[in-house]
Design a protein around this motif. Sequence first.
Motif, PDB file in Angstrom:
ATOM      1  N   GLN A 138       0.819  -1.227   0.000  1.00 13.55           N
ATOM      2  CA  GLN A 138       0.000   0.000   0.000  1.00 13.55           C
ATOM      3  C   GLN A 138       0.843   1.264   0.000  1.00 13.55           C
ATOM      4  OE1 GLN A 138      -3.406   0.379   2.682  1.00 13.55           O
ATOM      5  NE2 GLN A 138      -2.798  -1.619   3.463  1.00 13.55           N
ATOM      6  N   ASN A 139       2.026   1.184   0.576  1.00 13.31           N
ATOM      7  CA  ASN A 139       2.846   2.395   0.745  1.00 13.31           C
ATOM      8  C   ASN A 139       4.203   1.994   1.370  1.00 13.31           C
ATOM      9  OD1 ASN A 139       2.155   1.894   3.483  1.00 13.31           O
ATOM     10  ND2 ASN A 139       0.388   3.229   3.309  1.00 13.31           N
ATOM     11  N   THR A 140       5.040   2.977   1.606  1.00 13.92           N
ATOM     12  CA  THR A 140       6.343   2.717   2.226  1.00 13.92           C
ATOM     13  C   THR A 140       6.160   2.056   3.593  1.00 13.92           C
ATOM     14  OG1 THR A 140       7.195   4.686   1.146  1.00 13.92           O
ATOM     15  CG2 THR A 140       8.493   3.843   2.974  1.00 13.92           C
ATOM     16  N   THR A 141       5.198   2.545   4.344  1.00 12.62           N
ATOM     17  CA  THR A 141       4.957   2.024   5.694  1.00 12.62           C
ATOM     18  C   THR A 141       4.688   0.520   5.651  1.00 12.62           C
ATOM     19  OG1 THR A 141       4.045   4.157   6.305  1.00 12.62           O
ATOM     20  CG2 THR A 141       3.496   2.308   7.743  1.00 12.62           C
ATOM     21  N   GLU A 142       3.827   0.091   4.735  1.00  7.93           N
ATOM     22  CA  GLU A 142       3.535  -1.343   4.662  1.00  7.93           C
ATOM     23  C   GLU A 142       4.770  -2.114   4.181  1.00  7.93           C
ATOM     24  OE1 GLU A 142       0.033  -2.699   2.398  1.00  7.93           O
ATOM     25  OE2 GLU A 142       0.951  -4.686   2.424  1.00  7.93           O
TER      26      GLU A 142
ATOM     27  N   SER B  68      16.358  12.081   4.019  1.00  8.14           N
ATOM     28  CA  SER B  68      15.515  12.355   5.185  1.00  8.14           C
ATOM     29  C   SER B  68      14.365  13.271   4.797  1.00  8.14           C
ATOM     30  CB  SER B  68      16.361  13.024   6.275  1.00  8.14           C
ATOM     31  OG  SER B  68      15.575  13.901   7.051  1.00  8.14           O
ATOM     32  N   ASN B  69      13.167  12.976   5.324  1.00 12.46           N
ATOM     33  CA  ASN B  69      12.003  13.809   4.991  1.00 12.46           C
ATOM     34  C   ASN B  69      12.008  15.134   5.740  1.00 12.46           C
ATOM     35  OD1 ASN B  69      11.381  12.270   7.401  1.00 12.46           O
ATOM     36  ND2 ASN B  69       9.306  13.072   7.230  1.00 12.46           N
ATOM     37  N   VAL B  70      12.987  15.332   6.638  1.00 14.41           N
ATOM     38  CA  VAL B  70      13.105  16.615   7.338  1.00 14.41           C
ATOM     39  C   VAL B  70      14.338  17.363   6.843  1.00 14.41           C
ATOM     40  CG1 VAL B  70      13.404  17.751   9.577  1.00 14.41           C
ATOM     41  CG2 VAL B  70      11.943  15.735   9.379  1.00 14.41           C
TER      42      VAL B  70
ATOM     43  N   LEU C  53      16.536   0.075   2.800  1.00 16.29           N
ATOM     44  CA  LEU C  53      16.597   1.469   2.361  1.00 16.29           C
ATOM     45  C   LEU C  53      15.178   2.029   2.236  1.00 16.29           C
ATOM     46  CD1 LEU C  53      18.836   3.462   1.457  1.00 16.29           C
ATOM     47  CD2 LEU C  53      18.323   2.800  -0.899  1.00 16.29           C
ATOM     48  N   ASP C  54      14.921   3.119   2.936  1.00 16.38           N
ATOM     49  CA  ASP C  54      13.638   3.809   2.799  1.00 16.38           C
ATOM     50  C   ASP C  54      13.814   4.868   1.709  1.00 16.38           C
ATOM     51  OD1 ASP C  54      11.562   5.590   2.960  1.00 16.38           O
ATOM     52  OD2 ASP C  54      11.637   5.852   5.131  1.00 16.38           O
ATOM     53  N   CYS C  55      13.194   4.618   0.556  1.00 22.77           N
ATOM     54  CA  CYS C  55      13.368   5.514  -0.605  1.00 22.77           C
ATOM     55  C   CYS C  55      12.204   6.464  -0.792  1.00 22.77           C
ATOM     56  CB  CYS C  55      13.465   4.700  -1.889  1.00 22.77           C
ATOM     57  SG  CYS C  55      14.837   3.624  -1.906  1.00 22.77           S
ATOM     58  N   ALA C  56      11.329   6.585   0.223  1.00 20.61           N
ATOM     59  CA  ALA C  56      10.121   7.404   0.044  1.00 20.61           C
ATOM     60  C   ALA C  56      10.455   8.796  -0.486  1.00 20.61           C
ATOM     61  CB  ALA C  56       9.363   7.506   1.365  1.00 20.61           C
ATOM     62  N   GLN C  57      11.514   9.416   0.068  1.00 18.96           N
ATOM     63  CA  GLN C  57      11.849  10.786  -0.352  1.00 18.96           C
ATOM     64  C   GLN C  57      12.930  10.824  -1.421  1.00 18.96           C
ATOM     65  OE1 GLN C  57      10.056  13.302   0.386  1.00 18.96           O
ATOM     66  NE2 GLN C  57       8.923  12.509   2.125  1.00 18.96           N
ATOM     67  N   ALA C  58      13.625   9.720  -1.636  1.00 17.31           N
ATOM     68  CA  ALA C  58      14.686   9.728  -2.650  1.00 17.31           C
ATOM     69  C   ALA C  58      14.113   9.457  -4.037  1.00 17.31           C
ATOM     70  CB  ALA C  58      15.751   8.691  -2.308  1.00 17.31           C
TER      71      ALA C  58
ATOM     72  N   CYS D  95       9.184   2.200  -1.228  1.00 20.73           N
ATOM     73  CA  CYS D  95       8.749   3.532  -1.699  1.00 20.73           C
ATOM     74  C   CYS D  95       7.224   3.603  -1.731  1.00 20.73           C
ATOM     75  CB  CYS D  95       9.333   3.847  -3.068  1.00 20.73           C
ATOM     76  SG  CYS D  95       8.468   3.042  -4.412  1.00 20.73           S
ATOM     77  N   SER D  96       6.727   4.845  -1.851  1.00 17.03           N
ATOM     78  CA  SER D  96       5.280   5.102  -1.962  1.00 17.03           C
ATOM     79  C   SER D  96       5.000   5.746  -3.315  1.00 17.03           C
ATOM     80  CB  SER D  96       4.820   6.111  -0.901  1.00 17.03           C
ATOM     81  OG  SER D  96       4.915   5.574   0.384  1.00 17.03           O
ATOM     82  N   ALA D  97       3.996   5.225  -4.025  1.00 18.70           N
ATOM     83  CA  ALA D  97       3.657   5.786  -5.341  1.00 18.70           C
ATOM     84  C   ALA D  97       3.120   7.216  -5.220  1.00 18.70           C
ATOM     85  CB  ALA D  97       2.621   4.895  -6.021  1.00 18.70           C
ATOM     86  N   HIS D  98       2.437   7.516  -4.093  1.00 20.43           N
ATOM     87  CA  HIS D  98       1.788   8.835  -4.003  1.00 20.43           C
ATOM     88  C   HIS D  98       2.791   9.978  -3.865  1.00 20.43           C
ATOM     89  CE1 HIS D  98       2.179   9.746   0.362  1.00 20.43           C
ATOM     90  NE2 HIS D  98       2.254   8.435   0.477  1.00 20.43           N
ATOM     91  N   LYS D  99       4.064   9.654  -3.625  1.00 18.60           N
ATOM     92  CA  LYS D  99       5.091  10.717  -3.632  1.00 18.60           C
ATOM     93  C   LYS D  99       5.776  10.769  -4.991  1.00 18.60           C
ATOM     94  CE  LYS D  99       5.973   9.963   1.289  1.00 18.60           C
ATOM     95  NZ  LYS D  99       5.333  11.070   2.001  1.00 18.60           N
ATOM     96  N   LEU D 100       5.290   9.954  -5.912  1.00 20.44           N
ATOM     97  CA  LEU D 100       5.875   9.836  -7.252  1.00 20.44           C
ATOM     98  C   LEU D 100       4.830  10.149  -8.318  1.00 20.44           C
ATOM     99  CD1 LEU D 100       7.822   6.518  -6.636  1.00 20.44           C
ATOM    100  CD2 LEU D 100       8.858   8.552  -7.606  1.00 20.44           C
TER     101      LEU D 100
HETATM  102  N1  PMP Z   1       9.639   7.386   5.016  1.00 21.17           N
HETATM  103  C1  PMP Z   1       9.830   8.660   4.670  1.00 21.17           C
HETATM  104  C2  PMP Z   1      11.235   9.189   4.584  1.00 21.17           C
HETATM  105  C3  PMP Z   1       8.731   9.478   4.383  1.00 21.17           C
HETATM  106  O1  PMP Z   1       8.929  10.753   4.058  1.00 21.17           O
HETATM  107  C4  PMP Z   1       7.439   8.939   4.462  1.00 21.17           C
HETATM  108  C5  PMP Z   1       6.206   9.789   4.167  1.00 21.17           C
HETATM  109  N2  PMP Z   1       6.223  11.053   4.740  1.00 21.17           N
HETATM  110  C6  PMP Z   1       7.296   7.602   4.817  1.00 21.17           C
HETATM  111  C7  PMP Z   1       8.411   6.853   5.084  1.00 21.17           C
HETATM  112  C8  PMP Z   1       5.956   6.956   4.931  1.00 21.17           C
HETATM  113  O2  PMP Z   1       5.293   6.976   3.700  1.00 21.17           O
HETATM  114  P1  PMP Z   1       3.787   6.502   3.597  1.00 21.17           P
HETATM  115  O3  PMP Z   1       3.007   7.342   4.554  1.00 21.17           O
HETATM  116  O4  PMP Z   1       3.433   6.735   2.177  1.00 21.17           O
HETATM  117  O5  PMP Z   1       3.762   5.071   3.983  1.00 21.17           O
END
Ligand code: PMP
Length: 409
Positions: free
Chosen positions: A92-96, A174-176, A199-204, A222-227
Motif C-alpha cells: 500500500q505504501n512505504t509504511t507497509e 531524510s524527509n526533514v 533502504l527507505d526511498c520514500a523521499q529519494a 517507496c510510496s507511489a503517491h510521492k511519485l
Molecule cells: N519514510 C519517509 C522518509 C517518508 O517521508 C514517508 C512519508 N512522509 C514515509 C516513510 C511513509 O510513507 P507513507 O506514509 O506513504 O507510507
Amino acid sequence: MPNEFNDTWRRDFPILAADENGQRLVYLDSAATTQHPVQVLDAVTNYYKNNNANPHRGVYELAMRATDAHEGARHRVAQFFHAEDDEIVFTQNTTESLNLVAYSYGLHFLHAGDEIVLSVAEHHSNLVPWQRVAQATGAKLVYLYPGPDGRLTTDELDKKITAKTRLVAIAMVSNVLGLRAPVEEIVTRAHAVGAVVVLDCAQAAPHMPVDVKRLDVDFAACSAHKLYAPMGMGALYARAELLEKMPPFLSGGDMISTVHEQSATWAEGPRKFEAGTRNVGGEVGFAAALDYMNHIGWDAMMQHEHALLDRMLKGMAALPWLTVYGEPVADGRFGVVSFNVKEVHPHDVATILDAGGVAIRAGHHCAQPLMEYLGIGSCCRASLALYNTEEDVDALLNNLENVRKVMGL
Ligand code: PMP
C-alpha cells in the motif's frame, strides 16, 4: 532549464491550474504527497473503463487484460529500481513495505543480542516497526546521530556498525533534513559484517534514480503517491534470495500454492506477499507516473529541482530570523527544506503562508526523535516537485518576509 518548460510540466497537473481561494496555488508540500499529471489520471480512468477485472483469477479475456496490467506495472516498477520483476512486491505504501520487512525478515531472522542500526532522523515508518521487532526478539536498537551539518560521518558509521549489527535501516533522503545518506558507505560496512540494509526511498525516489543493484541494498521501500501516482500504492524491492526464505506477512487468497485443512504452501516470488485482491488501478497509475517521469528524464528534472532548491536556500539565507535545519546548500540536498521562524510557531507560519496561497507543512513530520535531537518541538517544511517554478519559490520567500510583520514582531 527554460521557464516555458517548467510551465509546460505544471500545466500537466489539473489541480495546479485551479485557483485556491481565488489565488494561484503554490504547492510546496510534495514531500507529503505529490499531485497527479493528466497522463496518470487518464491511465487510471482508462483501466477502469476498459480493463477492470480481478487479476490472476479469471481465464476470460477481460481478466487476462487485468492480469497483464498488474504484471506489466510490476515490470515497470522493477525497471525503475533496476531490479528483476520477481523482486518487486506491491504494497500500500512505504509504511507497509517496511512493516513487511520487519515482520517477515526481522521477527524471523533477528535474535536477542543482535543490533539494528538506524538513524535518529528516520521517519516513524522506519523506526517504530524496528522498535517492535527489538521488543519481540530482544535485539537492540543502535542510533546513528548526524553531525551539526545534518550529515552522517564515517566515524559515526564505523563506531555503530559492528560485528553485532544484523540489520541497518536508513532513509536515502531524510524527509526533514532533505540530505542524502551515505548509502554506499553504509552498505559496504553492513555487508562486511553480514548485516542486511533496508533502504527507505520514500523521499529519494521522486528526486533521483535509485538503482538497487548498483547500491547493493537488500530491501528498498517507496510510496507511489510521492511519485505523481495515486495513494494506496507502494512497492518493496527485496533481493531474490532473501524474498525466497522469508515467511509470508499477510495470508489469505492469492498468496498460496495449495491449501489443505491443516496446512498450506505458499506461492512463489512476490505473490507470497500479495494476499487478497490487488489495487490494479493504483498499479496502472504507478506505472503511468514512472512513464511520465521517464519521458521528462532525470537530467531535466534534477537540474530543474536543484536550481529551485538553490534559489530557495539563498533566499532563506537572507532572512536573519530564519533557521534552516541541515546544511543549507543545494548540493547533496533533495526536494526538502525544513526551517523555523524565530519566535513564531510553525503552525502560525503555515497558516499565514496559506493566506498568501502557499501550501507548506508544519509539525513534527513523523520524526519525533529527530525533533528531540534538534531540540525543537516542530518545524516548517517546504518541499519541491517537478511542477514547481521560480514563481513558487519567490511566492514562498515573499510570504515569509511577511510572517513576522503579521505576528507584530
Ligand atoms: N519514510 C519517509 C522518509 C517518508 O517521508 C514517508 C512519508 N512522509 C514515509 C516513510 C511513509 O510513507 P507513507 O506514509 O506513504 O507510507
